[in-house]
Each structure stands twice: as structure tokens, then as C-alpha cells.
Design a protein around this motif. Structure first.
Motif, PDB file in Angstrom:
ATOM      1  N   PRO A 143      -2.379   0.996 -11.102  1.00 12.25           N
ATOM      2  CA  PRO A 143      -2.269   0.982 -12.801  1.00 12.25           C
ATOM      3  C   PRO A 143      -3.934  -0.494 -12.653  1.00 12.25           C
ATOM      4  CG  PRO A 143      -0.044   1.914 -12.556  1.00 12.25           C
ATOM      5  CD  PRO A 143      -1.003   1.401 -10.651  1.00 12.25           C
ATOM      6  N   ASN A 144      -3.693  -0.436 -13.256  1.00 11.46           N
ATOM      7  CA  ASN A 144      -4.835  -1.736 -14.584  1.00 11.46           C
ATOM      8  C   ASN A 144      -6.046  -1.902 -13.300  1.00 11.46           C
ATOM      9  OD1 ASN A 144      -3.334  -2.735 -15.918  1.00 11.46           O
ATOM     10  ND2 ASN A 144      -1.839  -3.965 -14.359  1.00 11.46           N
ATOM     11  N   ARG A 145      -5.967  -0.793 -12.565  1.00 12.38           N
ATOM     12  CA  ARG A 145      -7.928  -0.573 -11.339  1.00 12.38           C
ATOM     13  C   ARG A 145      -7.487  -1.618 -10.242  1.00 12.38           C
ATOM     14  NH1 ARG A 145     -11.462   2.304 -13.564  1.00 12.38           N
ATOM     15  NH2 ARG A 145     -12.067   1.696 -11.957  1.00 12.38           N
ATOM     16  N   LEU A 146      -6.022  -1.565 -10.221  1.00 12.72           N
ATOM     17  CA  LEU A 146      -6.262  -2.150  -8.775  1.00 12.72           C
ATOM     18  C   LEU A 146      -5.674  -2.061  -7.635  1.00 12.72           C
ATOM     19  CD1 LEU A 146      -3.221  -4.989  -9.770  1.00 12.72           C
ATOM     20  CD2 LEU A 146      -5.908  -5.518  -9.815  1.00 12.72           C
ATOM     21  N   HIS A 147      -6.779  -0.140  -7.406  1.00 10.11           N
ATOM     22  CA  HIS A 147      -6.650   0.468  -6.592  1.00 10.11           C
ATOM     23  C   HIS A 147      -5.825  -0.072  -5.400  1.00 10.11           C
ATOM     24  CE1 HIS A 147      -8.098   2.179 -10.424  1.00 10.11           C
ATOM     25  NE2 HIS A 147      -8.895   2.522 -10.032  1.00 10.11           N
ATOM     26  N   ASP A 148      -5.753   1.311  -4.648  1.00  7.48           N
ATOM     27  CA  ASP A 148      -5.384   1.234  -2.737  1.00  7.48           C
ATOM     28  C   ASP A 148      -6.412   2.143  -1.894  1.00  7.48           C
ATOM     29  OD1 ASP A 148      -3.446   1.143  -1.071  1.00  7.48           O
ATOM     30  OD2 ASP A 148      -2.290   2.422  -1.443  1.00  7.48           O
ATOM     31  N   ARG A 149      -7.238   1.571  -1.061  1.00  6.63           N
ATOM     32  CA  ARG A 149      -7.361   2.159  -0.231  1.00  6.63           C
ATOM     33  C   ARG A 149      -7.773   1.912   1.094  1.00  6.63           C
ATOM     34  NH1 ARG A 149     -13.136  -0.114  -1.884  1.00  6.63           N
ATOM     35  NH2 ARG A 149     -14.386   1.857  -0.403  1.00  6.63           N
ATOM     36  N   ARG A 150      -7.451   3.150   1.416  1.00  8.50           N
ATOM     37  CA  ARG A 150      -7.666   3.124   3.669  1.00  8.50           C
ATOM     38  C   ARG A 150      -8.647   3.364   3.665  1.00  8.50           C
ATOM     39  NH1 ARG A 150      -3.131   0.466   6.579  1.00  8.50           N
ATOM     40  NH2 ARG A 150      -1.932   0.641   4.199  1.00  8.50           N
ATOM     41  N   LEU A 151      -8.855   2.387   4.818  1.00  6.43           N
ATOM     42  CA  LEU A 151     -10.839   2.947   6.084  1.00  6.43           C
ATOM     43  C   LEU A 151      -9.629   3.584   7.086  1.00  6.43           C
ATOM     44  CD1 LEU A 151     -13.177   4.332   6.373  1.00  6.43           C
ATOM     45  CD2 LEU A 151     -13.358   2.238   6.471  1.00  6.43           C
ATOM     46  N   PHE A 152     -10.076   4.569   8.048  1.00 12.62           N
ATOM     47  CA  PHE A 152      -9.667   5.223   9.222  1.00 12.62           C
ATOM     48  C   PHE A 152     -10.963   5.191   9.721  1.00 12.62           C
ATOM     49  CE2 PHE A 152      -6.547   6.265   7.066  1.00 12.62           C
ATOM     50  CZ  PHE A 152      -5.039   6.379   7.975  1.00 12.62           C
ATOM     51  N   ILE A 172     -13.070   8.168   7.211  1.00 15.68           N
ATOM     52  CA  ILE A 172     -12.138   8.736   6.596  1.00 15.68           C
ATOM     53  C   ILE A 172     -11.267   7.563   5.964  1.00 15.68           C
ATOM     54  CG2 ILE A 172     -10.428  10.356   6.329  1.00 15.68           C
ATOM     55  CD1 ILE A 172     -11.042  12.016   8.891  1.00 15.68           C
ATOM     56  N   GLU A 173     -11.604   7.611   4.140  1.00 16.88           N
ATOM     57  CA  GLU A 173     -11.487   7.184   3.443  1.00 16.88           C
ATOM     58  C   GLU A 173     -10.644   7.847   2.577  1.00 16.88           C
ATOM     59  OE1 GLU A 173     -12.358   4.293  -0.253  1.00 16.88           O
ATOM     60  OE2 GLU A 173     -13.502   4.120   1.446  1.00 16.88           O
ATOM     61  N   PHE A 174      -9.399   7.062   2.886  1.00 18.28           N
ATOM     62  CA  PHE A 174      -8.012   7.088   0.967  1.00 18.28           C
ATOM     63  C   PHE A 174      -8.618   6.722   0.180  1.00 18.28           C
ATOM     64  CE2 PHE A 174      -6.789   9.271   5.045  1.00 18.28           C
ATOM     65  CZ  PHE A 174      -6.847  10.686   5.525  1.00 18.28           C
ATOM     66  N   TRP A 175      -8.059   7.100  -1.390  1.00 18.95           N
ATOM     67  CA  TRP A 175      -8.308   6.277  -2.364  1.00 18.95           C
ATOM     68  C   TRP A 175      -7.399   6.565  -3.279  1.00 18.95           C
ATOM     69  CZ3 TRP A 175      -9.069   6.955  -7.379  1.00 18.95           C
ATOM     70  CH2 TRP A 175      -9.188   6.225  -8.006  1.00 18.95           C
ATOM     71  N   LEU A 176      -6.884   5.353  -3.281  1.00 20.77           N
ATOM     72  CA  LEU A 176      -5.307   5.916  -4.719  1.00 20.77           C
ATOM     73  C   LEU A 176      -5.483   5.606  -6.104  1.00 20.77           C
ATOM     74  CD1 LEU A 176      -2.665   7.803  -5.236  1.00 20.77           C
ATOM     75  CD2 LEU A 176      -1.523   5.591  -4.244  1.00 20.77           C
ATOM     76  N   ASP A 177      -5.682   6.175  -6.588  1.00 23.64           N
ATOM     77  CA  ASP A 177      -5.534   4.999  -8.170  1.00 23.64           C
ATOM     78  C   ASP A 177      -4.193   4.211  -8.396  1.00 23.64           C
ATOM     79  OD1 ASP A 177      -4.576   5.176 -11.111  1.00 23.64           O
ATOM     80  OD2 ASP A 177      -7.492   4.937 -11.520  1.00 23.64           O
ATOM     81  N   SER A 220       0.526  -1.123   0.240  1.00 18.55           N
ATOM     82  CA  SER A 220       0.072   0.098   0.188  1.00 18.55           C
ATOM     83  C   SER A 220       1.088   1.563   0.253  1.00 18.55           C
ATOM     84  CB  SER A 220      -1.010  -0.155   1.583  1.00 18.55           C
ATOM     85  OG  SER A 220      -1.262   1.148   1.502  1.00 18.55           O
ATOM     86  N   ALA A 221       0.599   2.307  -0.551  1.00 20.32           N
ATOM     87  CA  ALA A 221       1.435   2.820  -0.812  1.00 20.32           C
ATOM     88  C   ALA A 221       0.525   4.408   0.624  1.00 20.32           C
ATOM     89  CB  ALA A 221       1.220   3.756  -1.988  1.00 20.32           C
ATOM     90  N   ILE A 222      -0.162   3.705   0.820  1.00 20.35           N
ATOM     91  CA  ILE A 222      -1.555   5.149   1.962  1.00 20.35           C
ATOM     92  C   ILE A 222      -0.830   4.720   2.957  1.00 20.35           C
ATOM     93  CG2 ILE A 222      -3.263   5.806   2.819  1.00 20.35           C
ATOM     94  CD1 ILE A 222      -4.905   4.350  -0.416  1.00 20.35           C
ATOM     95  N   PRO A 223      -0.284   5.604   3.985  1.00 22.51           N
ATOM     96  CA  PRO A 223       0.376   5.329   4.905  1.00 22.51           C
ATOM     97  C   PRO A 223      -0.692   5.010   6.680  1.00 22.51           C
ATOM     98  CG  PRO A 223       0.825   7.423   4.970  1.00 22.51           C
ATOM     99  CD  PRO A 223       0.023   6.664   3.325  1.00 22.51           C
ATOM    100  N   GLN A 224      -0.294   3.686   7.017  1.00 23.72           N
ATOM    101  CA  GLN A 224      -1.245   4.402   8.619  1.00 23.72           C
ATOM    102  C   GLN A 224      -0.183   4.850   9.272  1.00 23.72           C
ATOM    103  OE1 GLN A 224       0.627  -0.157   8.730  1.00 23.72           O
ATOM    104  NE2 GLN A 224      -1.981  -0.214   9.777  1.00 23.72           N
TER     105      GLN A 224
END
Length: 199
Positions: free
Chosen positions: A176-185, A169-174, A5-9
Motif C-alpha cells: 500500500p501507498n507505494r511502500l513496495h517490498d523488494r529483495r535482491l538475491f 534475481i529480484e522479487f518485487w511485491l506491491d 518484509s513479506a519476501i522471505p530470506q
């Protein structure tokens, strides 16, 4: 393929501030624009764009005419959802939680920080009400400008602000290939729990 994940904790407010600063540097217009979702008394969804005017651990603040459709919906159901979508960064943030009205002093301070013509435009507007023709609105604007030829315009009592205290609060990051990155707080007492979500 990057499987991390590119969305940090991290603290979600700190992460929001980082992403928001990057949006201010890259978005060509209104990086503080956010979709505001409310609901009618019967539960029908209602959505429009507004501008974020303050944020921090206390919440996310915007201002509006409380006699408008959105204002009436808010007063009937003090809950809302926000969505930031920054196309240039291929990111979005969803925020949900209860609302509280700001103090009169805070509403006054923000109203009078706006350009004079914006103060007049807001005071002259029956926001969301039927308008026979634009000339009628401009006549009100001119009348207020004549009534108050200089200095600040008095803030109408129905022009106020609301602050959303986030519970989610949910962070969403595009990716490639619609393998998106999501993290929910999710709010947990004074802190937060977080989890990744499937895209």
C-alpha cells in the motif's frame, strides 16, 4: 503499517517456485509469459515476450528460432534479462545472467512435445523476416502439412532453446501507498547473498 518484509530470506529458486505456482493458479492467461531483454551488437536494448518452458537450479529455459532477431542478438551477446509480471498477484520478478544453448536432444524433445500444428507453424516461419502477405506463410504451412501428412515434423536446425543461468534475481511485491517490498538475491559462488532494496 507493516514494517516487516513479506519476501522471505530463502533459496530464490524455492521462492520462485512458490510464486510461480500461485501465478499459475491466478493468472487468466500465460502465467509463464516473461519479457526477454537482449541487446543489439551496438548495445541498443531489445525486448519481447516469450514463454518459460523449464526452470530449476540450472536456470530458466525458453525456445526460439535462432535466425530471428532475438536469436541473432542472443548469439552475438549471450546475456539477457527476464521479467515476470503477474498483475493479478501484484508481483514481479527480475532475473539477469548469461545464456547457454540447450542440447540438440533437449531442443528435439521440446519441439516434438508441441502440438503438430505448432511444429508446422514454427518450421514454416522465417521468424522476424519480412513477409509480403499472410497467404505466403499459410502456403508454406500447407506445403509442410502435405509433405509430412502424419507424425512429427523434423525440427529445423535453427530452432533451438536457451537457458539463462541467473546471477541476480529480484522479487518485487506491491504494498500500500507505494511502500513496495523488494529483495535482491545475488549469486555468490554456489550460494546467494540477499538484501532488501528501497522501493
Amino acid at each position: 503499517m507493516d514494517n516487516k518484509s513479506a519476501i522471505p530470506q530463502s533459496d530464490p529458486f524455492d521462492l520462485f517456485e512458490t510464486w510461480f505456482a500461485e501465478a499459475r493458479a491466478s493468472e487468466p492467461n500465460d502465467s509463464n509469459a516473461m519479457a526477454l531483454a537482449t541487446a543489439t551488437p551496438s548495445g541498443a536494448p531489445s525486448l519481447r515476450m516469450v514463454l518459460l518452458k523449464g526452470h530449476g537450479p540450472g536456470g530458466f529455459t525458453f525456445f526460439t528460432n535462432a535466425q530471428s532477431r532475438k536469436g541473432e542478438e542472443i548469439r552475438a551477446n549471450m546475456q539477457a534479462a527476464l521479467l515476470f509480471h503477474w498483475k493479478s498477484l501484484r508481483r514481479q520478478i527480475r532475473i539477469e545472467g548469461p545464456l547457454e544453448e540447450v542440447s540438440a536432444a533437449e531442443a528435439d524433445a521440446y519441439f516434438h512435445s508441441r502440438p503438430r500444428v505448432s511444429q508446422i507453424g514454427s518450421a514454416a516461419s522465417d521468424q522476424s523476416r519480412p513477409l509480403d502477405e499472410r497467404a505466403s506463410y499459410f502456403a508454406r504451412v500447407e506445403a509442410l502439412a502435405e509433405q509430412y501428412p502424419e507424425g512429427d515434423i523434423p525440427r529445423p536446425a535453427h530452432w533451438t532453446g536457451f537457458r539463462l543461468a541467473p546471477q541476480r534475481i529480484e522479487f518485487w511485491l506491491d504494498r500500500p501507498n507505494r511502500l513496495h517490498d523488494r529483495r535482491l538475491f545475488v549469486r555468490a559462488g554456489e550460494g546467494w547473498t540477499d538484501t532488501l532494496l528501497y522501493p
